[in-house]
Design a protein around this motif. Structure first.
Motif, PDB file in Angstrom:
ATOM      1  N   UNK A 124      11.174  -8.789  45.701  1.00  0.00           N
ATOM      2  CA  UNK A 124      12.605  -8.593  45.494  1.00  0.00           C
ATOM      3  C   UNK A 124      13.369  -9.452  46.501  1.00  0.00           C
ATOM      4  N   UNK A 125      14.283 -10.269  45.994  1.00  0.00           N
ATOM      5  CA  UNK A 125      15.170 -11.047  46.859  1.00  0.00           C
ATOM      6  C   UNK A 125      16.559 -10.431  46.740  1.00  0.00           C
ATOM      7  N   UNK A 126      17.073  -9.970  47.842  1.00  0.00           N
ATOM      8  CA  UNK A 126      18.352  -9.276  47.899  1.00  0.00           C
ATOM      9  C   UNK A 126      19.437 -10.228  48.404  1.00  0.00           C
ATOM     10  N   UNK A 127      20.675  -9.780  48.359  1.00  0.00           N
ATOM     11  CA  UNK A 127      21.775 -10.488  49.003  1.00  0.00           C
ATOM     12  C   UNK A 127      22.432 -11.567  48.176  1.00  0.00           C
ATOM     13  N   UNK A 128      22.301 -11.519  46.856  1.00  0.00           N
ATOM     14  CA  UNK A 128      22.916 -12.562  46.041  1.00  0.00           C
ATOM     15  C   UNK A 128      24.440 -12.492  46.068  1.00  0.00           C
ATOM     16  N   UNK A 129      24.991 -11.359  46.380  1.00  0.00           N
ATOM     17  CA  UNK A 129      26.446 -11.228  46.476  1.00  0.00           C
ATOM     18  C   UNK A 129      26.862 -10.560  47.765  1.00  0.00           C
ATOM     19  N   UNK A 130      26.235  -9.422  48.041  1.00  0.00           N
ATOM     20  CA  UNK A 130      26.571  -8.705  49.270  1.00  0.00           C
ATOM     21  C   UNK A 130      25.328  -7.996  49.791  1.00  0.00           C
ATOM     22  N   UNK A 131      25.394  -7.620  51.038  1.00  0.00           N
ATOM     23  CA  UNK A 131      24.331  -6.854  51.685  1.00  0.00           C
ATOM     24  C   UNK A 131      24.993  -5.739  52.487  1.00  0.00           C
ATOM     25  N   UNK A 132      24.266  -4.659  52.745  1.00  0.00           N
ATOM     26  CA  UNK A 132      24.862  -3.576  53.514  1.00  0.00           C
ATOM     27  C   UNK A 132      24.881  -3.850  55.018  1.00  0.00           C
ATOM     28  N   UNK A 133      24.591  -5.075  55.405  1.00  0.00           N
ATOM     29  CA  UNK A 133      24.582  -5.423  56.819  1.00  0.00           C
ATOM     30  C   UNK A 133      24.853  -6.910  56.976  1.00  0.00           C
ATOM     31  N   UNK A 134      25.466  -7.301  58.059  1.00  0.00           N
ATOM     32  CA  UNK A 134      25.972  -6.469  59.143  1.00  0.00           C
ATOM     33  C   UNK A 134      27.316  -5.851  58.759  1.00  0.00           C
ATOM     34  N   UNK A 135      27.640  -4.782  59.450  1.00  0.00           N
ATOM     35  CA  UNK A 135      28.932  -4.125  59.249  1.00  0.00           C
ATOM     36  C   UNK A 135      29.694  -4.093  60.569  1.00  0.00           C
ATOM     37  N   UNK A 136      30.994  -4.107  60.444  1.00  0.00           N
ATOM     38  CA  UNK A 136      31.851  -3.961  61.619  1.00  0.00           C
ATOM     39  C   UNK A 136      32.119  -2.473  61.827  1.00  0.00           C
ATOM     40  N   UNK A 137      32.519  -2.059  63.023  1.00  0.00           N
ATOM     41  CA  UNK A 137      32.883  -0.652  63.227  1.00  0.00           C
ATOM     42  C   UNK A 137      33.997  -0.198  62.275  1.00  0.00           C
ATOM     43  N   UNK A 138      34.974  -1.078  61.980  1.00  0.00           N
ATOM     44  CA  UNK A 138      36.064  -0.711  61.070  1.00  0.00           C
ATOM     45  C   UNK A 138      35.527  -0.483  59.660  1.00  0.00           C
ATOM     46  N   UNK A 139      34.638  -1.360  59.208  1.00  0.00           N
ATOM     47  CA  UNK A 139      34.053  -1.197  57.875  1.00  0.00           C
ATOM     48  C   UNK A 139      33.180   0.051  57.829  1.00  0.00           C
TER      49      UNK A 139
END
Length: 192
Positions: A124-139
Protein backbone atom coordinates in the motif's frame (compact mmCIF):
# COMPACT_ATOMS: atom_id res chain seq x y z
CA UNK A 1 -13.22 -14.51 -21.90
CA UNK A 2 -13.52 -15.84 -18.32
CA UNK A 3 -11.48 -14.15 -15.61
CA UNK A 4 -8.40 -16.06 -14.43
CA UNK A 5 -8.03 -16.95 -10.79
CA UNK A 6 -4.80 -15.55 -9.41
CA UNK A 7 -2.77 -17.03 -6.56
CA UNK A 8 -0.69 -14.23 -5.09
CA UNK A 9 2.11 -14.62 -2.63
CA UNK A 10 1.39 -12.55 0.43
CA UNK A 11 4.71 -13.18 2.10
CA UNK A 12 7.16 -10.33 2.28
CA UNK A 13 9.00 -11.26 -0.85
CA UNK A 14 9.37 -10.38 -4.46
CA UNK A 15 8.82 -12.98 -7.14
CA UNK A 16 11.58 -12.27 -9.61
CA UNK A 17 13.81 -14.51 -11.63
CA UNK A 18 16.62 -12.08 -10.97
CA UNK A 19 16.47 -12.64 -7.20
CA UNK A 20 16.91 -16.39 -7.51
CA UNK A 21 19.34 -16.53 -10.38
CA UNK A 22 17.27 -19.43 -11.76
CA UNK A 23 15.64 -19.19 -15.15
CA UNK A 24 13.03 -21.72 -16.17
CA UNK A 25 15.16 -23.25 -18.90
CA UNK A 26 18.49 -23.26 -17.05
CA UNK A 27 20.29 -26.46 -16.14
CA UNK A 28 20.02 -27.33 -12.48
CA UNK A 29 20.61 -30.11 -10.00
CA UNK A 30 18.16 -33.03 -10.03
CA UNK A 31 15.16 -32.57 -7.76
CA UNK A 32 16.30 -35.45 -5.53
CA UNK A 33 19.48 -33.49 -4.67
CA UNK A 34 17.56 -30.38 -3.62
CA UNK A 35 17.18 -29.45 0.05
CA UNK A 36 13.75 -29.62 1.72
CA UNK A 37 11.59 -26.55 1.34
CA UNK A 38 8.89 -25.05 3.53
CA UNK A 39 6.50 -24.69 0.61
CA UNK A 40 6.37 -25.71 -3.03
CA UNK A 41 3.83 -24.17 -5.38
CA UNK A 42 3.67 -26.36 -8.45
CA UNK A 43 2.23 -26.25 -11.96
CA UNK A 44 1.27 -22.57 -11.85
CA UNK A 45 1.34 -20.02 -14.62
CA UNK A 46 4.16 -17.90 -13.20
CA UNK A 47 4.10 -14.18 -13.89
CA UNK A 48 7.36 -12.84 -12.50
CA UNK A 49 6.58 -9.14 -12.52
CA UNK A 50 9.41 -8.24 -14.91
CA UNK A 51 7.28 -7.95 -18.03
CA UNK A 52 8.41 -11.32 -19.39
CA UNK A 53 5.73 -13.69 -20.68
CA UNK A 54 4.26 -16.08 -18.12
CA UNK A 55 5.56 -19.64 -18.03
CA UNK A 56 4.34 -22.90 -16.52
CA UNK A 57 6.47 -23.62 -13.49
CA UNK A 58 7.13 -24.57 -9.89
CA UNK A 59 8.55 -22.44 -7.15
CA UNK A 60 9.96 -23.25 -3.74
CA UNK A 61 9.92 -21.11 -0.62
CA UNK A 62 12.06 -21.41 2.48
CA UNK A 63 11.22 -19.04 5.31
CA UNK A 64 10.06 -15.82 3.68
CA UNK A 65 12.12 -16.18 0.51
CA UNK A 66 11.56 -17.69 -2.89
CA UNK A 67 14.63 -19.87 -3.23
CA UNK A 68 13.90 -21.73 -6.44
CA UNK A 69 11.94 -21.20 -9.64
CA UNK A 70 11.92 -24.14 -12.03
CA UNK A 71 10.05 -25.58 -15.00
CA UNK A 72 6.73 -27.27 -14.21
CA UNK A 73 7.22 -30.68 -12.64
CA UNK A 74 10.87 -30.08 -11.80
CA UNK A 75 10.20 -29.96 -8.05
CA UNK A 76 7.71 -32.85 -8.06
CA UNK A 77 10.03 -35.12 -6.06
CA UNK A 78 11.56 -32.41 -3.85
CA UNK A 79 10.81 -32.56 -0.13
CA UNK A 80 8.54 -29.84 1.23
CA UNK A 81 6.62 -29.12 4.40
CA UNK A 82 3.60 -28.11 2.36
CA UNK A 83 2.58 -28.24 -1.29
CA UNK A 84 0.08 -26.19 -3.26
CA UNK A 85 -1.04 -27.39 -6.66
CA UNK A 86 -1.57 -24.21 -8.67
CA UNK A 87 -2.84 -25.93 -11.81
CA UNK A 88 -5.10 -23.48 -13.61
CA UNK A 89 -3.97 -20.59 -11.39
CA UNK A 90 -1.66 -17.67 -11.98
CA UNK A 91 1.17 -17.29 -9.46
CA UNK A 92 2.15 -13.63 -9.33
CA UNK A 93 3.91 -11.21 -7.05
CA UNK A 94 1.67 -9.13 -4.86
CA UNK A 95 0.03 -6.11 -6.41
CA UNK A 96 0.74 -2.53 -5.37
CA UNK A 97 -2.10 -0.13 -4.58
CA UNK A 98 -0.51 3.23 -5.43
CA UNK A 99 -3.45 5.19 -4.04
CA UNK A 100 -4.17 3.30 -0.85
CA UNK A 101 -6.15 5.04 1.82
CA UNK A 102 -5.77 2.44 4.54
CA UNK A 103 -3.93 4.54 7.11
CA UNK A 104 -6.81 4.37 9.58
CA UNK A 105 -6.70 0.56 9.52
CA UNK A 106 -2.89 0.59 9.77
CA UNK A 107 -3.01 3.02 12.67
CA UNK A 108 -5.97 2.02 14.84
CA UNK A 109 -8.07 -0.56 12.97
CA UNK A 110 -7.63 -4.06 11.64
CA UNK A 111 -4.13 -3.86 10.16
CA UNK A 112 -4.70 -7.12 8.31
CA UNK A 113 -6.81 -5.20 5.75
CA UNK A 114 -8.36 -8.49 4.65
CA UNK A 115 -10.32 -6.90 1.81
CA UNK A 116 -7.04 -5.86 0.22
CA UNK A 117 -4.78 -8.78 1.05
CA UNK A 118 -7.28 -11.37 -0.18
CA UNK A 119 -7.24 -9.64 -3.57
CA UNK A 120 -3.46 -10.00 -3.70
CA UNK A 121 -2.65 -6.39 -2.88
CA UNK A 122 0.47 -6.78 -0.78
CA UNK A 123 1.82 -3.21 -0.86
CA UNK A 124 0.00 0.00 0.00
CA UNK A 125 1.35 3.42 -0.99
CA UNK A 126 -0.31 6.18 1.00
CA UNK A 127 -0.24 9.97 0.77
CA UNK A 128 -1.51 10.61 -2.75
CA UNK A 129 -3.47 13.61 -1.49
CA UNK A 130 -3.11 13.95 2.25
CA UNK A 131 -1.63 12.19 5.25
CA UNK A 132 -2.55 12.39 8.92
CA UNK A 133 0.94 13.68 9.68
CA UNK A 134 2.58 15.96 10.40
CA UNK A 135 0.03 18.07 12.21
CA UNK A 136 0.36 21.44 13.86
CA UNK A 137 -0.94 22.02 17.40
CA UNK A 138 -3.70 24.25 15.92
CA UNK A 139 -4.78 21.53 13.48
CA UNK A 140 -4.65 18.96 16.27
CA UNK A 141 -7.07 21.11 18.29
CA UNK A 142 -9.45 21.24 15.31
CA UNK A 143 -9.20 17.46 14.81
CA UNK A 144 -10.02 17.02 18.51
CA UNK A 145 -13.35 18.78 18.02
CA UNK A 146 -14.40 16.14 15.46
CA UNK A 147 -12.53 12.95 16.38
CA UNK A 148 -11.17 12.80 19.92
CA UNK A 149 -9.83 9.26 19.58
CA UNK A 150 -7.74 10.16 16.53
CA UNK A 151 -6.61 13.39 18.19
CA UNK A 152 -5.18 11.33 21.08
CA UNK A 153 -3.20 9.22 18.62
CA UNK A 154 -2.15 12.18 16.47
CA UNK A 155 -0.53 14.05 19.39
CA UNK A 156 2.70 12.23 18.52
CA UNK A 157 2.55 13.43 14.91
CA UNK A 158 3.42 17.08 15.60
CA UNK A 159 6.78 18.72 15.05
CA UNK A 160 9.64 17.98 12.72
CA UNK A 161 9.50 14.22 13.32
CA UNK A 162 5.70 13.96 13.08
CA UNK A 163 5.66 12.20 9.73
CA UNK A 164 8.26 9.64 10.84
CA UNK A 165 6.39 9.13 14.11
CA UNK A 166 3.22 8.39 12.12
CA UNK A 167 5.03 5.77 9.99
CA UNK A 168 6.52 4.22 13.15
CA UNK A 169 3.08 4.13 14.82
CA UNK A 170 1.62 2.20 11.88
CA UNK A 171 4.53 -0.25 11.97
CA UNK A 172 4.02 -0.80 15.72
CA UNK A 173 0.28 -1.36 15.22
CA UNK A 174 1.03 -4.04 12.64
CA UNK A 175 -0.11 -4.54 9.08
CA UNK A 176 -0.30 -7.49 6.74
CA UNK A 177 0.76 -5.31 3.80
CA UNK A 178 4.04 -3.64 3.05
CA UNK A 179 3.50 0.09 3.17
CA UNK A 180 5.08 3.34 2.16
CA UNK A 181 3.85 6.91 1.94
CA UNK A 182 4.39 10.19 0.24
CA UNK A 183 3.92 13.33 2.28
CA UNK A 184 0.50 14.46 1.11
CA UNK A 185 0.47 17.71 -0.88
CA UNK A 186 -2.70 18.83 0.90
CA UNK A 187 -1.03 18.09 4.25
CA UNK A 188 1.87 20.39 3.40
CA UNK A 189 -0.55 23.18 2.47
CA UNK A 190 -2.54 22.79 5.69
CA UNK A 191 0.64 22.56 7.76
CA UNK A 192 2.02 25.74 6.23
Amino acid sequence: MPARRVLTLTLTLTLSLACTGQHPGSAAAPASALPPYDLIISNGQIVDGTGNPWFQGDLAITGDRIVRIAPAGFLAQARAGRRIDATGLVVAPGFIDIQAQSYEQFLTGDGRVLGMITQGITTAILGEGSTPAPVTPALLAEIGKVDTSFARVARDFTGEHGFGNWLDAMARHGASQNMGSFLGAATVRVYA
